[in-house]
Design a protein around this motif. Structure first.
Motif, PDB file in Angstrom:
ATOM      1  N   ASN A 133       7.835  33.897  88.732  1.00  0.00           N
ATOM      2  CA  ASN A 133       7.035  34.998  89.268  1.00  0.00           C
ATOM      3  C   ASN A 133       7.903  36.103  89.885  1.00  0.00           C
ATOM      4  OD1 ASN A 133       4.438  34.216  88.516  1.00  0.00           O
ATOM      5  ND2 ASN A 133       4.278  32.776  90.230  1.00  0.00           N
ATOM      6  N   SER A 134       9.048  35.735  90.446  1.00  0.00           N
ATOM      7  CA  SER A 134       9.962  36.765  90.972  1.00  0.00           C
ATOM      8  C   SER A 134      10.587  37.572  89.837  1.00  0.00           C
ATOM      9  CB  SER A 134      11.066  36.123  91.819  1.00  0.00           C
ATOM     10  OG  SER A 134      10.556  35.738  93.082  1.00  0.00           O
ATOM     11  N   ILE A 135      10.903  36.907  88.734  1.00  0.00           N
ATOM     12  CA  ILE A 135      11.442  37.603  87.558  1.00  0.00           C
ATOM     13  C   ILE A 135      10.409  38.607  87.032  1.00  0.00           C
ATOM     14  CG2 ILE A 135      12.228  37.318  85.166  1.00  0.00           C
ATOM     15  CD1 ILE A 135      13.153  34.461  85.966  1.00  0.00           C
ATOM     16  N   VAL A 136       9.176  38.138  86.892  1.00  0.00           N
ATOM     17  CA  VAL A 136       8.095  38.990  86.369  1.00  0.00           C
ATOM     18  C   VAL A 136       7.820  40.148  87.328  1.00  0.00           C
ATOM     19  CG1 VAL A 136       5.618  39.045  85.912  1.00  0.00           C
ATOM     20  CG2 VAL A 136       7.028  37.214  84.948  1.00  0.00           C
ATOM     21  N   LEU A 137       7.767  39.854  88.607  1.00  0.00           N
ATOM     22  CA  LEU A 137       7.505  40.908  89.605  1.00  0.00           C
ATOM     23  C   LEU A 137       8.547  42.015  89.520  1.00  0.00           C
ATOM     24  CD1 LEU A 137       6.463  42.291  92.137  1.00  0.00           C
ATOM     25  CD2 LEU A 137       7.448  40.458  93.506  1.00  0.00           C
ATOM     26  N   GLU A 138       9.826  41.642  89.412  1.00  0.00           N
ATOM     27  CA  GLU A 138      10.877  42.658  89.353  1.00  0.00           C
ATOM     28  C   GLU A 138      10.690  43.552  88.120  1.00  0.00           C
ATOM     29  OE1 GLU A 138      12.842  43.821  91.370  1.00  0.00           O
ATOM     30  OE2 GLU A 138      14.483  44.795  90.320  1.00  0.00           O
ATOM     31  N   GLU A 139      10.334  42.943  86.991  1.00  0.00           N
ATOM     32  CA  GLU A 139      10.143  43.727  85.768  1.00  0.00           C
ATOM     33  C   GLU A 139       8.918  44.643  85.887  1.00  0.00           C
ATOM     34  OE1 GLU A 139      12.168  44.019  83.395  1.00  0.00           O
ATOM     35  OE2 GLU A 139      11.045  44.845  81.710  1.00  0.00           O
ATOM     36  N   ILE A 140       7.834  44.137  86.446  1.00  0.00           N
ATOM     37  CA  ILE A 140       6.630  44.957  86.662  1.00  0.00           C
ATOM     38  C   ILE A 140       6.953  46.118  87.609  1.00  0.00           C
ATOM     39  CG2 ILE A 140       4.348  44.973  87.756  1.00  0.00           C
ATOM     40  CD1 ILE A 140       3.997  42.065  86.819  1.00  0.00           C
ATOM     41  N   ALA A 141       7.738  45.829  88.645  1.00  0.00           N
ATOM     42  CA  ALA A 141       8.100  46.862  89.630  1.00  0.00           C
ATOM     43  C   ALA A 141       8.904  47.968  88.970  1.00  0.00           C
ATOM     44  CB  ALA A 141       8.892  46.227  90.775  1.00  0.00           C
ATOM     45  N   LYS A 142       9.806  47.595  88.068  1.00  0.00           N
ATOM     46  CA  LYS A 142      10.626  48.594  87.366  1.00  0.00           C
ATOM     47  C   LYS A 142       9.766  49.406  86.395  1.00  0.00           C
ATOM     48  CE  LYS A 142      14.920  49.283  84.833  1.00  0.00           C
ATOM     49  NZ  LYS A 142      16.101  48.676  84.201  1.00  0.00           N
ATOM     50  N   MET A 143       8.908  48.717  85.653  1.00  0.00           N
ATOM     51  CA  MET A 143       8.030  49.410  84.697  1.00  0.00           C
ATOM     52  C   MET A 143       7.107  50.398  85.414  1.00  0.00           C
ATOM     53  SD  MET A 143       6.903  46.301  82.194  1.00  0.00           S
ATOM     54  CE  MET A 143       7.930  45.768  80.799  1.00  0.00           C
ATOM     55  N   ALA A 144       6.556  49.996  86.557  1.00  0.00           N
ATOM     56  CA  ALA A 144       5.630  50.878  87.293  1.00  0.00           C
ATOM     57  C   ALA A 144       6.387  52.096  87.829  1.00  0.00           C
ATOM     58  CB  ALA A 144       4.966  50.118  88.435  1.00  0.00           C
ATOM     59  N   PHE A 145       7.591  51.872  88.351  1.00  0.00           N
ATOM     60  CA  PHE A 145       8.436  52.988  88.816  1.00  0.00           C
ATOM     61  C   PHE A 145       8.648  53.992  87.691  1.00  0.00           C
ATOM     62  CE2 PHE A 145      12.837  54.551  88.584  1.00  0.00           C
ATOM     63  CZ  PHE A 145      12.807  55.470  89.625  1.00  0.00           C
ATOM     64  N   LEU A 146       9.065  53.513  86.512  1.00  0.00           N
ATOM     65  CA  LEU A 146       9.367  54.412  85.389  1.00  0.00           C
ATOM     66  C   LEU A 146       8.107  55.118  84.891  1.00  0.00           C
ATOM     67  CD1 LEU A 146      11.863  52.153  83.433  1.00  0.00           C
ATOM     68  CD2 LEU A 146      12.425  54.262  84.653  1.00  0.00           C
ATOM     69  N   THR A 147       7.008  54.380  84.818  1.00  0.00           N
ATOM     70  CA  THR A 147       5.752  54.971  84.344  1.00  0.00           C
ATOM     71  C   THR A 147       5.361  56.168  85.202  1.00  0.00           C
ATOM     72  OG1 THR A 147       5.020  52.806  83.579  1.00  0.00           O
ATOM     73  CG2 THR A 147       3.311  54.480  83.881  1.00  0.00           C
ATOM     74  N   LEU A 148       5.462  56.010  86.509  1.00  0.00           N
ATOM     75  CA  LEU A 148       5.055  57.101  87.405  1.00  0.00           C
ATOM     76  C   LEU A 148       6.075  58.236  87.417  1.00  0.00           C
ATOM     77  CD1 LEU A 148       3.514  54.896  90.194  1.00  0.00           C
ATOM     78  CD2 LEU A 148       2.295  56.484  88.685  1.00  0.00           C
ATOM     79  N   GLN A 149       7.322  57.957  87.043  1.00  0.00           N
ATOM     80  CA  GLN A 149       8.297  59.036  86.873  1.00  0.00           C
ATOM     81  C   GLN A 149       7.946  59.852  85.626  1.00  0.00           C
ATOM     82  OE1 GLN A 149      11.428  59.735  88.695  1.00  0.00           O
ATOM     83  NE2 GLN A 149      10.394  58.573  90.266  1.00  0.00           N
ATOM     84  N   ILE A 150       7.543  59.169  84.573  1.00  0.00           N
ATOM     85  CA  ILE A 150       7.195  59.856  83.315  1.00  0.00           C
ATOM     86  C   ILE A 150       5.875  60.607  83.477  1.00  0.00           C
ATOM     87  CG2 ILE A 150       6.493  59.477  80.910  1.00  0.00           C
ATOM     88  CD1 ILE A 150       8.460  57.058  80.908  1.00  0.00           C
TER      89      ILE A 150
END
Lengths: 234, 234, 234, 234
Positions: free
Chosen positions: C187-204
């Motif tokens: 779950n920590s692995i998945v959370l980190e990936e979701i956190a990165k994806m959400a950051f990038l999505t909102l930058q785009i």
């Protein structure tokens, strides 16, 4: 054994730095080296993935792009390399990559401003970017004209290819060069890091300005020229 | 066998952490360690790539920068290191890197604000950044003056070098220190991670503010001082 | 041989995923596992770097934080773990990391919005973030109160710990849990990936909105509950 | 020995590229390959982590999704794969990943503009993104309808699946295809790099515009069609 064996080995080793240093994915990128006495260059074959590349795959062509030795087609960018060798007489190696941050600046068609000493250790001005190529040049002899874009830029802006060993081709990516293939790749590694640092700096502070001239000169000249004192002097 | 063999080994190991932890590319960065009884430091030789560095390449100089032992020139940043050792008496190791995010903050000439417990575990205030060096200092004795910039900053802002073991030199990059070379490198690893986290935090929320004082103190003092209870107490 | 050998091995393996998956640097982060029948947990010792961690270093404490077995101090975050075990009865493992993107969201004090199916495969709502702890709680029993912050958040917002196995502690970082230590780390692995994806999505796209409810439910329930059909059903 | 052994090996190797090239974490992603003569595809089993995947785990189903051979459930995305094979007759492999930057564009519901030659080397238009699926389609047969979303997009926009071998499914992530499973994965690697480059380009220059048509065509057609001269012509 090929009379160009030494050159092929040097160029093979330099090409293998591209995947190792993550300067390009899949088959992208290419490094060449020149033997001025023989009038030939050695260059990566076109479209070969790095994990399958072998020393004997490296192609030898002369400075007019005529095949001299090799069973494979040379890199599709060969004419850019040879034009640079013909016009930059002290250059011994040329490297072209699609490294991520350098490509982003090239696609943004923005020179990379000199924001700090990592940049100033290697060159004084911004890393220049060419203009977008005209339709006429694209239709003519594209890879040859890519070299011309670089030569024109250096000529118009009065830049020295011996001081500035890197350039961005607009909408495309970086070319770098140096005294030998290893130095050409070294410059691609440094360019990618400078490109990333400049990107981040301007994200943190959009008003960040260029490093002051005196500090820039200090760093550049401690590594270059007669009063250099960085490194082992050899 | 050199009488400084132990120090050389320690400093060699600490330097090899720089490429392993991706704190600098090619030849950038350097770590030193001091032997206060002997009045010498051991430091990376200038311009040597890490994959070629050997223990016997590590250079010994005294605290006035006079060569004591070694076949190579010491790091061009040696005078910064020795000035820090002379003024920070409990420091045993100094590390200088060009790690990407820390350099970006240094190039942005912005202190890194304390936004969370990862930062607060290591220091209470922002990570300070020096002023840009004056032309006079640059012309004088640049690497010595880089050390002076750091000393002036700590003096003017009333900072303790034992509490704040890291600093950004404007337009350049980070210097860190600690009780020994390994701790100095540890601080560079932590600084780079804090620099990246702060960058991302402010991208997500440009209005993010510093961690509250009570939470900051709690984290700092569970790792530092007489009531610390983090770690194995040794 | 310790009667907790199996639990220690499981917890050791789960802790070693933290550096392998780059969820924390140096000594940061810790994973625990519980043996409900014995009333004990196994947890990483405090401040030990992962490359030196050994199975026999794993510490056994009971659910009231009393040392049962081990030569080292348990993680300074132990009281947060035990409070979660006491209140989340079906949890078998707890993981705390300082993974970069998850920490950035925690420092920004922003819940991570559910922007796509990678998130929806694991939970339906945003990944929640606690309030900043009050000065009173910080002074009292900090690590115990960190657990209370999580419990309060789940209680106030009516969240199920079995559906939402991850949380951000404001200004600090993520805690995750699961049926065993391996699932907690997953779950920590998945959370980190979701956190990165959400950051990038909102930058785009700063106006990106949450995934629609029907699509979110579809993904969540193809992995969870009685009609799940993802995976091998075991 | 299975009569599909060769196909299974090909598909296994292609799937193992996903973790190696960091195109997805944990169990996410899946690659398939088709044997048109036998009317079957080979595909990754559902929910199996890559480090445990074995060649014999690869599942064989026919083009109507009926299990032909294998002890495990096929990927939950199988119906998307088979629908693409039925409608894209020259496709030999399909790949689905959750690669970080491609997912971010999919979550932002934005096509990836063609900003440079790295993109133009592979396709001429933007990388298209589907509409968000309607509630009716989600309730019906979700994975089959995911394939329909892709087919509808290509049909409505008049796109050729042989020229554009990649697509973003809104709020979800990328699907790519090619003449065989290896080419399908190759396209996922390239898509992720293009997605990252486009993200960075627009961060550096929010006004960056698409590459001019003549330059785009030049790069595309030096790699594709009867006048291609990139690669070894085999």
């Amino acid at each position: 054994m090929s009379k160009y064996q030494y050159l092929k080995e040097q160029v093979y080793e330099a090409n293998m730095e591209i995947p190792k240093e993550e300067l390009a994915i899949v088959t992208f990128g290419n490094v060449s080296g020149v033997d001025r006495a023989e009038g030939v260059i050695a260059i990566k074959p076109s479209g070969v993935p790095y994990h399958r590349l072998k020393i004997e795959d490296i192609v030898i062509v002369d400075l007019d792009n005529v095949l001299v030795e090799g069973n494979m087609r040379p890199s599709s960018d060969t004419k850019t390399h040879t034009l640079l060798y013909r016009n930059f007489p002290s250059v011994g190696g040329v490297c072209h990559t699609h490294s991520t941050y350098a490509v982003a600046w090239a696609q943004a068609i923005k020179p990379i401003p000199n924001l700090g000493t990592t940049h100033a250790d290697h060159l004084i001005p911004s890393i220049p970017v060419t203009e977008v190529m005209s339709d006429e040049m694209i239709q003519r002899d594209y890879e040859h004209e890519t070299g011309n874009q670089i030569l024109d830029l250096f000529s118009k802006q009065g830049l020295s290819y011996e001081e500035i060993e890197m350039v961005l081709v607009a909408c495309h990516g970086p070319f770098t060069w140096g005294v030998d293939p290893a130095k050409a790749v070294y410059n691609s590694i440094v360019l990618e890091e400078i490109a990333k640092m400049a990107f981040l700096t301007l994200q943190i502070n959009p008003n960040a300005t260029a490093i002051k001239q005196s500090l820039c000169d200090k760093h550049y000249y401690r590594k270059h020229g007669k009063d250099a004192y960085y490194g082992q002097g050899c």
